[in-house]
Design a protein around this motif. Structure first.
Motif, PDB file in Angstrom:
ATOM      1  N   GLN A  80      14.090  44.122  51.070  1.00 29.08           N
ATOM      2  CA  GLN A  80      14.463  44.529  52.430  1.00 29.08           C
ATOM      3  C   GLN A  80      15.445  43.561  53.072  1.00 29.08           C
ATOM      4  O   GLN A  80      16.203  43.950  53.961  1.00 29.08           O
ATOM      5  CB  GLN A  80      13.214  44.665  53.307  1.00 29.08           C
ATOM      6  N   SER A  81      15.449  42.302  52.632  1.00 25.59           N
ATOM      7  CA  SER A  81      16.351  41.306  53.233  1.00 25.59           C
ATOM      8  C   SER A  81      17.774  41.375  52.653  1.00 25.59           C
ATOM      9  O   SER A  81      18.674  40.687  53.140  1.00 25.59           O
ATOM     10  CB  SER A  81      15.783  39.898  53.056  1.00 25.59           C
ATOM     11  N   GLN A  82      17.987  42.209  51.635  1.00 21.29           N
ATOM     12  CA  GLN A  82      19.318  42.347  51.029  1.00 21.29           C
ATOM     13  C   GLN A  82      20.208  43.198  51.947  1.00 21.29           C
ATOM     14  O   GLN A  82      19.707  43.993  52.737  1.00 21.29           O
ATOM     15  CB  GLN A  82      19.218  42.990  49.645  1.00 21.29           C
ATOM     16  N   PRO A  83      21.535  43.053  51.813  1.00 18.12           N
ATOM     17  CA  PRO A  83      22.432  43.865  52.647  1.00 18.12           C
ATOM     18  C   PRO A  83      22.179  45.364  52.412  1.00 18.12           C
ATOM     19  O   PRO A  83      22.110  45.816  51.266  1.00 18.12           O
ATOM     20  CB  PRO A  83      23.832  43.477  52.160  1.00 18.12           C
ATOM     21  N   GLN A  84      22.015  46.098  53.487  1.00 20.39           N
ATOM     22  CA  GLN A  84      21.747  47.534  53.435  1.00 20.39           C
ATOM     23  C   GLN A  84      23.038  48.302  53.739  1.00 20.39           C
ATOM     24  O   GLN A  84      23.823  47.895  54.600  1.00 20.39           O
ATOM     25  CB  GLN A  84      20.679  47.915  54.477  1.00 20.39           C
ATOM     26  N   VAL A  85      23.242  49.397  53.028  1.00 17.79           N
ATOM     27  CA  VAL A  85      24.427  50.239  53.233  1.00 17.79           C
ATOM     28  C   VAL A  85      23.991  51.701  53.333  1.00 17.79           C
ATOM     29  O   VAL A  85      22.870  52.052  52.962  1.00 17.79           O
ATOM     30  CB  VAL A  85      25.464  50.081  52.097  1.00 17.79           C
ATOM     31  N   GLN A  86      24.900  52.523  53.799  1.00 17.64           N
ATOM     32  CA  GLN A  86      24.683  53.970  53.817  1.00 17.64           C
ATOM     33  C   GLN A  86      25.830  54.633  53.077  1.00 17.64           C
ATOM     34  O   GLN A  86      26.981  54.182  53.181  1.00 17.64           O
ATOM     35  CB  GLN A  86      24.635  54.504  55.240  1.00 17.64           C
ATOM     36  N   ILE A  87      25.498  55.666  52.322  1.00 20.21           N
ATOM     37  CA  ILE A  87      26.529  56.466  51.671  1.00 20.21           C
ATOM     38  C   ILE A  87      26.213  57.939  51.900  1.00 20.21           C
ATOM     39  O   ILE A  87      25.067  58.307  52.115  1.00 20.21           O
ATOM     40  CB  ILE A  87      26.656  56.178  50.150  1.00 20.21           C
ATOM     41  N   ALA A 105      20.486  55.617  52.194  1.00 16.28           N
ATOM     42  CA  ALA A 105      20.567  54.231  52.659  1.00 16.28           C
ATOM     43  C   ALA A 105      19.772  53.355  51.708  1.00 16.28           C
ATOM     44  O   ALA A 105      18.746  53.785  51.167  1.00 16.28           O
ATOM     45  CB  ALA A 105      20.026  54.103  54.084  1.00 16.28           C
ATOM     46  N   GLY A 106      20.253  52.140  51.508  1.00 15.66           N
ATOM     47  CA  GLY A 106      19.573  51.192  50.632  1.00 15.66           C
ATOM     48  C   GLY A 106      20.499  50.055  50.249  1.00 15.66           C
ATOM     49  O   GLY A 106      21.422  49.706  50.980  1.00 15.66           O
ATOM     50  N   VAL A 107      20.275  49.500  49.070  1.00 13.99           N
ATOM     51  CA  VAL A 107      21.012  48.337  48.569  1.00 13.99           C
ATOM     52  C   VAL A 107      21.947  48.796  47.458  1.00 13.99           C
ATOM     53  O   VAL A 107      21.523  49.489  46.531  1.00 13.99           O
ATOM     54  CB  VAL A 107      20.027  47.263  48.038  1.00 13.99           C
ATOM     55  N   LYS A 108      23.214  48.393  47.555  1.00 13.64           N
ATOM     56  CA  LYS A 108      24.163  48.742  46.490  1.00 13.64           C
ATOM     57  C   LYS A 108      23.750  48.087  45.174  1.00 13.64           C
ATOM     58  O   LYS A 108      23.374  46.912  45.136  1.00 13.64           O
ATOM     59  CB  LYS A 108      25.579  48.272  46.844  1.00 13.64           C
ATOM     60  N   PHE A 109      23.851  48.857  44.110  1.00 17.65           N
ATOM     61  CA  PHE A 109      23.541  48.317  42.792  1.00 17.65           C
ATOM     62  C   PHE A 109      24.527  47.211  42.428  1.00 17.65           C
ATOM     63  O   PHE A 109      24.162  46.252  41.740  1.00 17.65           O
ATOM     64  CB  PHE A 109      23.538  49.435  41.745  1.00 17.65           C
ATOM     65  N   GLN A 110      25.753  47.306  42.885  1.00 11.88           N
ATOM     66  CA  GLN A 110      26.736  46.253  42.613  1.00 11.88           C
ATOM     67  C   GLN A 110      26.286  44.909  43.185  1.00 11.88           C
ATOM     68  O   GLN A 110      26.557  43.861  42.603  1.00 11.88           O
ATOM     69  CB  GLN A 110      28.104  46.629  43.174  1.00 11.88           C
ATOM     70  N   HIS A 111      25.590  44.932  44.302  1.00  6.51           N
ATOM     71  CA  HIS A 111      25.052  43.697  44.891  1.00  6.51           C
ATOM     72  C   HIS A 111      24.053  43.063  43.925  1.00  6.51           C
ATOM     73  O   HIS A 111      24.108  41.859  43.650  1.00  6.51           O
ATOM     74  CB  HIS A 111      24.395  44.004  46.244  1.00  6.51           C
ATOM     75  N   LEU A 112      23.158  43.877  43.387  1.00  5.66           N
ATOM     76  CA  LEU A 112      22.174  43.400  42.417  1.00  5.66           C
ATOM     77  C   LEU A 112      22.882  42.833  41.180  1.00  5.66           C
ATOM     78  O   LEU A 112      22.537  41.761  40.691  1.00  5.66           O
ATOM     79  CB  LEU A 112      21.235  44.541  42.046  1.00  5.66           C
ATOM     80  N   ASP A 145      30.757  51.733  43.241  1.00 10.99           N
ATOM     81  CA  ASP A 145      30.438  51.451  44.640  1.00 10.99           C
ATOM     82  C   ASP A 145      29.542  52.489  45.305  1.00 10.99           C
ATOM     83  O   ASP A 145      29.117  52.298  46.438  1.00 10.99           O
ATOM     84  CB  ASP A 145      31.706  51.230  45.456  1.00 10.99           C
ATOM     85  N   ASP A 146      29.207  53.579  44.623  1.00 13.14           N
ATOM     86  CA  ASP A 146      28.311  54.569  45.228  1.00 13.14           C
ATOM     87  C   ASP A 146      26.970  54.676  44.506  1.00 13.14           C
ATOM     88  O   ASP A 146      26.241  55.647  44.685  1.00 13.14           O
ATOM     89  CB  ASP A 146      28.984  55.935  45.324  1.00 13.14           C
ATOM     90  N   VAL A 147      26.618  53.673  43.715  1.00 13.07           N
ATOM     91  CA  VAL A 147      25.294  53.635  43.072  1.00 13.07           C
ATOM     92  C   VAL A 147      24.398  52.785  43.972  1.00 13.07           C
ATOM     93  O   VAL A 147      24.763  51.690  44.381  1.00 13.07           O
ATOM     94  CB  VAL A 147      25.371  53.059  41.645  1.00 13.07           C
ATOM     95  N   LEU A 148      23.242  53.342  44.265  1.00 16.70           N
ATOM     96  CA  LEU A 148      22.403  52.770  45.310  1.00 16.70           C
ATOM     97  C   LEU A 148      20.943  52.695  44.878  1.00 16.70           C
ATOM     98  O   LEU A 148      20.435  53.594  44.211  1.00 16.70           O
ATOM     99  CB  LEU A 148      22.513  53.701  46.525  1.00 16.70           C
ATOM    100  N   LEU A 149      20.283  51.625  45.275  1.00 16.02           N
ATOM    101  CA  LEU A 149      18.828  51.545  45.224  1.00 16.02           C
ATOM    102  C   LEU A 149      18.386  52.061  46.592  1.00 16.02           C
ATOM    103  O   LEU A 149      18.347  51.328  47.580  1.00 16.02           O
ATOM    104  CB  LEU A 149      18.361  50.115  44.989  1.00 16.02           C
ATOM    105  N   ALA A 150      18.121  53.354  46.663  1.00 16.15           N
ATOM    106  CA  ALA A 150      17.927  54.034  47.943  1.00 16.15           C
ATOM    107  C   ALA A 150      16.493  53.918  48.444  1.00 16.15           C
ATOM    108  O   ALA A 150      15.541  54.066  47.679  1.00 16.15           O
ATOM    109  CB  ALA A 150      18.309  55.502  47.823  1.00 16.15           C
TER     110      ALA A 150
END
Length: 178
Positions: A80-87, A105-112, A145-150
């Motif tokens: 939950q503390s990771q940067p959150q995005v919406q797509i 909404a969630g964390v981008k997989f690229q961030h991980l 950039d559109d793969v997400l841990l939603a």
């Protein structure tokens, strides 16, 4: 056969039947974003294999290991503390239905990926869920950039019916890869 085994078998038969009969003649024009054989729905159908685990957030963990320089485990608070995005993205199910313009909404997989640093020999990501479902996806597909841990769909937390509390959304693949 155990009761749960019968449920799984029945749901597998339904899914197979839908795949075999997914081509439909439609008099109205189709949205160009619909893949061939898909039809549009305005709800979020539930498709599972009969087991939806109750996940206690205090026990939830996301472990990343294998061919990475920095293996790690996130617990719910870490995630939950990771940067959150919406797509905004379409969702297509292999059983022939599609929903357009979903808000995820969630964390981008690229961030991980940036944090764990996959090694040069890494070619695939193997996902394993709490209900023991597994699927593999090429690493290059996940590094988009559109793969997400939603965690949210259309402004609401994901329910366990739809893979909550977290599911992978790979917008350029059918939903079963998430």
């Amino acid at each position: 056969m155990e009761p749960n085994d019968r449920t799984v078998k029945a749901k597998q038969n339904v899914a197979q039947h839908r795949r075999e009969f997914s081509c439909r003649e439609v008099d109205e024009p189709q949205d160009e974003r619909l893949p061939p054989g898909q039809h549009m729905v305005n709800n979020f159908p539930v498709l599972d294999l009969g087991f939806k685990p109750e996940i206690v957030l205090a026990e939830w963990a996301l472990a990343i290991d294998g061919c990475v320089a920095n293996p790690m485990t996130w617990h719910w608070e870490d995630f939950q503390s990771q940067p959150q995005v919406q797509i905004r993205a379409d969702f297509h199910c292999v059983t022939s239905w599609s929903m357009l313009d979903n808000e995820w909404a969630g964390v981008k997989f690229q961030h991980l990926l940036a944090l764990v640093s996959p090694l040069s020999q890494s070619k695939f990501v193997l996902f394993e869920s709490f209900d023991d479902y597994t699927t593999n996806v090429p690493l290059e597909v996940c590094d988009d950039d559109d793969v997400l841990l939603a965690t949210h769909w259309n402004g609401r937390p994901l329910t366990k019916d739809h893979g909550g509390p977290v599911r992978v959304i790979i917008t350029k693949r059918y939903g079963w890869k998430g």
